[in-house]
Scaffold this motif. Structure first.
Motif, mmCIF file in Angstrom:
data_model
loop_
_atom_site.group_PDB
_atom_site.id
_atom_site.type_symbol
_atom_site.label_atom_id
_atom_site.label_comp_id
_atom_site.label_asym_id
_atom_site.label_seq_id
_atom_site.Cartn_x
_atom_site.Cartn_y
_atom_site.Cartn_z
ATOM 1 N N THR A 47 14.664 85.257 12.551
ATOM 2 C CA THR A 47 14.042 83.978 12.760
ATOM 3 C C THR A 47 14.994 82.771 12.982
ATOM 4 O OG1 THR A 47 12.087 84.729 11.379
ATOM 5 C CG2 THR A 47 11.992 82.418 12.181
ATOM 6 N N THR A 48 14.784 82.288 14.179
ATOM 7 C CA THR A 48 15.929 81.149 14.341
ATOM 8 C C THR A 48 15.039 79.860 14.366
ATOM 9 O OG1 THR A 48 17.036 82.607 15.754
ATOM 10 C CG2 THR A 48 17.619 80.345 15.982
ATOM 11 N N HIS A 49 15.213 79.063 13.230
ATOM 12 C CA HIS A 49 14.728 77.699 13.097
ATOM 13 C C HIS A 49 15.993 76.811 13.666
ATOM 14 C CE1 HIS A 49 11.081 78.893 10.990
ATOM 15 N NE2 HIS A 49 11.907 79.690 10.444
ATOM 16 N N ASP A 50 15.514 75.968 14.593
ATOM 17 C CA ASP A 50 16.753 74.985 15.017
ATOM 18 C C ASP A 50 16.299 73.493 15.540
ATOM 19 O OD1 ASP A 50 18.947 73.999 16.041
ATOM 20 O OD2 ASP A 50 18.821 75.134 17.949
ATOM 21 N N VAL A 51 16.256 72.522 14.550
ATOM 22 C CA VAL A 51 16.036 71.331 15.000
ATOM 23 C C VAL A 51 17.390 70.481 15.150
ATOM 24 C CG1 VAL A 51 13.772 71.420 14.000
ATOM 25 C CG2 VAL A 51 15.581 70.544 12.598
ATOM 26 N N GLY A 52 17.163 69.354 15.709
ATOM 27 C CA GLY A 52 18.564 68.571 15.879
ATOM 28 C C GLY A 52 18.040 66.980 16.394
ATOM 29 N N ILE A 53 19.073 66.278 16.079
ATOM 30 C CA ILE A 53 18.917 64.800 16.317
ATOM 31 C C ILE A 53 19.315 64.663 17.883
ATOM 32 C CG2 ILE A 53 19.585 62.577 15.707
ATOM 33 C CD1 ILE A 53 19.796 63.438 12.837
ATOM 34 N N ALA A 54 18.352 64.183 18.598
ATOM 35 C CA ALA A 54 18.719 64.025 20.192
ATOM 36 C C ALA A 54 19.234 62.527 20.117
ATOM 37 C CB ALA A 54 17.489 64.285 20.875
ATOM 38 N N LYS A 55 18.594 61.734 19.450
ATOM 39 C CA LYS A 55 19.059 60.102 19.555
ATOM 40 C C LYS A 55 18.910 59.553 18.374
ATOM 41 C CE LYS A 55 17.902 56.142 22.526
ATOM 42 N NZ LYS A 55 17.024 55.547 23.732
ATOM 43 N N PHE A 56 19.900 58.564 18.121
ATOM 44 C CA PHE A 56 19.961 57.779 16.957
ATOM 45 C C PHE A 56 20.221 56.294 17.365
ATOM 46 C CE2 PHE A 56 22.126 57.044 12.443
ATOM 47 C CZ PHE A 56 21.085 56.274 11.990
ATOM 48 N N SER A 57 18.982 55.539 17.453
ATOM 49 C CA SER A 57 19.175 54.072 17.545
ATOM 50 C C SER A 57 19.076 53.119 16.482
ATOM 51 C CB SER A 57 17.976 53.694 18.629
ATOM 52 O OG SER A 57 17.934 54.511 19.622
ATOM 53 N N VAL A 58 20.176 52.152 16.493
ATOM 54 C CA VAL A 58 20.169 51.230 15.423
ATOM 55 C C VAL A 58 20.827 49.836 16.016
ATOM 56 C CG1 VAL A 58 21.296 52.958 13.595
ATOM 57 C CG2 VAL A 58 22.851 51.546 14.873
ATOM 58 N N PRO A 59 20.685 48.797 15.529
ATOM 59 C CA PRO A 59 20.894 47.448 16.391
ATOM 60 C C PRO A 59 22.202 47.221 16.222
ATOM 61 C CG PRO A 59 20.043 47.204 13.909
ATOM 62 C CD PRO A 59 19.871 48.544 14.128
ATOM 63 N N ALA A 60 22.631 46.771 17.203
ATOM 64 C CA ALA A 60 24.031 46.499 17.400
ATOM 65 C C ALA A 60 24.635 45.270 16.434
ATOM 66 C CB ALA A 60 24.512 46.003 18.753
ATOM 67 N N SER A 61 23.754 44.386 16.210
ATOM 68 C CA SER A 61 23.970 43.094 15.342
ATOM 69 C C SER A 61 22.843 42.931 14.588
ATOM 70 C CB SER A 61 24.780 42.086 15.972
ATOM 71 O OG SER A 61 23.901 41.530 16.855
ATOM 72 N N ALA A 62 22.978 41.875 13.666
ATOM 73 C CA ALA A 62 21.832 41.243 12.740
ATOM 74 C C ALA A 62 22.299 40.441 12.044
ATOM 75 C CB ALA A 62 21.177 42.711 11.862
#
Length: 495
Positions: A372-387
């Motif tokens: 059984t092959t379970h495979d999730v992944g992070i495709a995109k991670f968005s954080v603010p450039a400044s704050a």
């Protein structure tokens, strides 16, 4: 001084008179050493069987009494002497004595005695091979004190009935167990060598013959007892014998061999003539081959090389050769090593092990392999450039999944300068979609500490609930480019 001298004189005179009186009074017994107290006065044994009982309590020790048989100091010895009239075995014993004795057999003359055999105990017994015309001297003594009531016996004994190959004892049925007496066994000329013996193959031996009247099958042979060994041969005479199995006593471990139908197998058992414990031979059918099968990892995916091995704790099963059918059309030839295989698709497969022991026993075992092959992944991670300090801003993590609907958890952490500290956690069901992702939305409020540091690094981790494991965890963690954090804005008030 004068009174003291007179007193001593009276005491000495009284003691002398008492001793003289004791010698003159009739009926007073005085013990004396036995007549065979010394080597030169040894009691002659003129015929066998011979038995004697005597009190050795007053026996004395000669300065040249031999003490090679034991580490204790010899005390109170008596002697017997016999000249063998024929070649054969003699057995001497002190059985029936009232205490432990030391029984030692010698050949030679006084001052030049050679130790032949010895034993100790209340029933000290020794058996040895005698040569016609040779005189043997038997010394019986106490340990640290003279002996007591001694029973001494000497007789001839017949050699083991199966001492020679030609007189091998038939084995009527299995299982078979016997305790041979090696004190009346000998080494026969032309006996074959054994690969499991290191005594020059000249130790006493006895023989057994087993004919397999049934179907071809595997048998085991084992001996238990220090210095023992068992060897199995085929052939019709000593010069023709060929070894098929051999095992020295190794904590009672057996040797196994394949017994062909209608074939006679000759079993030779060897052991020391002076064995201190019984030596036991056992012949039996070999147990069924039953190895354990191991698979690693237990829950493989299509990205794993699955390792297969078969092992047995039974020494007679080693080394096993094992062939494999992996259940997906692929196979592996027989080998003594572990093998590995990668499955191309998820599914449930029945892998089959085919094992063979060195003596020809076989075993077949299936093992179910669930891929059984379970495979999730992070495709995109968005954080603010400044704050700025006090700002609450969105952070999002897009998770991809293409195989099975998964319950995934995303953990959001920030680095505080020393450690990663969790600042958010979301669990969402993620459907299997070849081209779409599921967004995990977070919001984070920047703190004074963040402003003091000037930058904050965020980390996102996607996890699957136990016992599910992600087959490719390399894309399950992402660290974003640090967010610049400025101090809180200062308001200018008009005057």
């Amino acid at each position: 001084m004068l009174l003291f001298s007179r007193s001593r004189g009276r005491i000495a005179l009284a003691a002398a008179l008492t001793a003289a009186f004791a010698l003159l009074v009739p009926g007073v017994a005085h013990a004396a050493p036995p007549s065979n107290d010394d080597f030169d006065q040894a009691a002659a044994v003129t015929a066998l069987p011979f038995a004697a009982q005597l009190d050795t309590g007053e026996a004395t020790k000669a300065t040249d009494d031999p003490s090679w048989c034991q580490s204790y100091d010899v005390q109170g010895s008596v002697w017997f002497r016999y000249t063998a009239t024929a070649d054969g075995y003699l057995r001497a014993t002190t059985q029936g004595s009232d205490r432990s004795m030391i029984l030692a057999v010698h050949s030679g003359t006084r001052g030049d005695l050679k130790g032949i055999a010895c034993d100790t105990g209340t029933a000290a017994t020794t058996t040895f091979r005698a040569t016609a015309g040779t005189t043997y001297s038997f010394m019986v003594s106490g340990y640290d004190a003279p002996g007591g009531a001694l029973s001494f016996a000497l007789d001839s004994v017949a050699p083991a009935a199966n001492d020679d190959f030609a007189a091998a004892q038939p084995v009527p049925a299995l299982p078979f167990s016997v305790q041979p007496d090696f004190s009346v066994a000998s080494f026969e000329a032309d006996e074959p060598g054994s690969t499991c013996q290191s005594e020059g193959n000249t130790v006493p031996s006895v023989w057994y013959a087993y004919t397999n009247s049934g179907q071809t099958r595997s048998l085991t042979a084992r001996t238990v007892g220090n210095g023992s060994a068992v060897s199995v041969y085929t052939g019709a005479s000593l010069p023709e014998l060929k070894q098929v199995a051999c095992k020295s006593d190794s904590y009672g471990q057996p040797t196994a061999f394949r017994a062909a139908a209608g074939t006679t197998y000759y079993v030779r058992v060897t052991g020391p003539a002076d064995a201190r414990e019984p030596i036991t031979l056992t012949l039996d059918d070999a147990p069924a081959l039953d190895p354990s099968v191991y698979q690693s990892p237990s829950y493989p995916s299509v990205y794993d090389n699955v390792s297969f091995s078969a092992e047995s704790w039974n020494d007679i099963d080693k080394p096993m050769t094992v062939a494999w059918d992996f259940g997906d059309g692929a196979t592996a030839p027989a080998t003594t090593q572990s093998v590995s295989h990668r499955y191309a698709k998820d599914g449930t497969y029945t892998a089959t092990m085919h094992a063979t022991s060195p003596d020809g026993r076989t075993a077949t075992k299936p093992v179910q392999v669930v891929v059984t092959t379970h495979d999730v992944g992070i495709a995109k991670f968005s954080v603010p450039a400044s704050a700025r300090e006090g700002d609450s801003k969105p952070i999002s993590v897009d998770v991809s999944n293409t195989r099975y609907t998964e319950t995934a958890t995303v953990v959001l952490s920030k680095h505080d300068g020393t450690f990663w500290r969790e600042v958010g956690r979301l669990t969402i069901e993620v459907p299997a979609r070849p081209t779409r992702t599921v967004r995990f939305p977070f919001s984070y409020t920047f703190s004074p500490d963040d402003a003091a540091m000037g930058k904050v690094a965020f980390r996102a981790e996607v996890r699957l609930d136990y016992p599910v494991n992600d087959a490719r965890p390399v894309d399950n963690e992402v660290i974003a480019i640090a967010t610049t954090v400025n101090p809180r804005a200062t308001r200018i008030v008009a005057v």
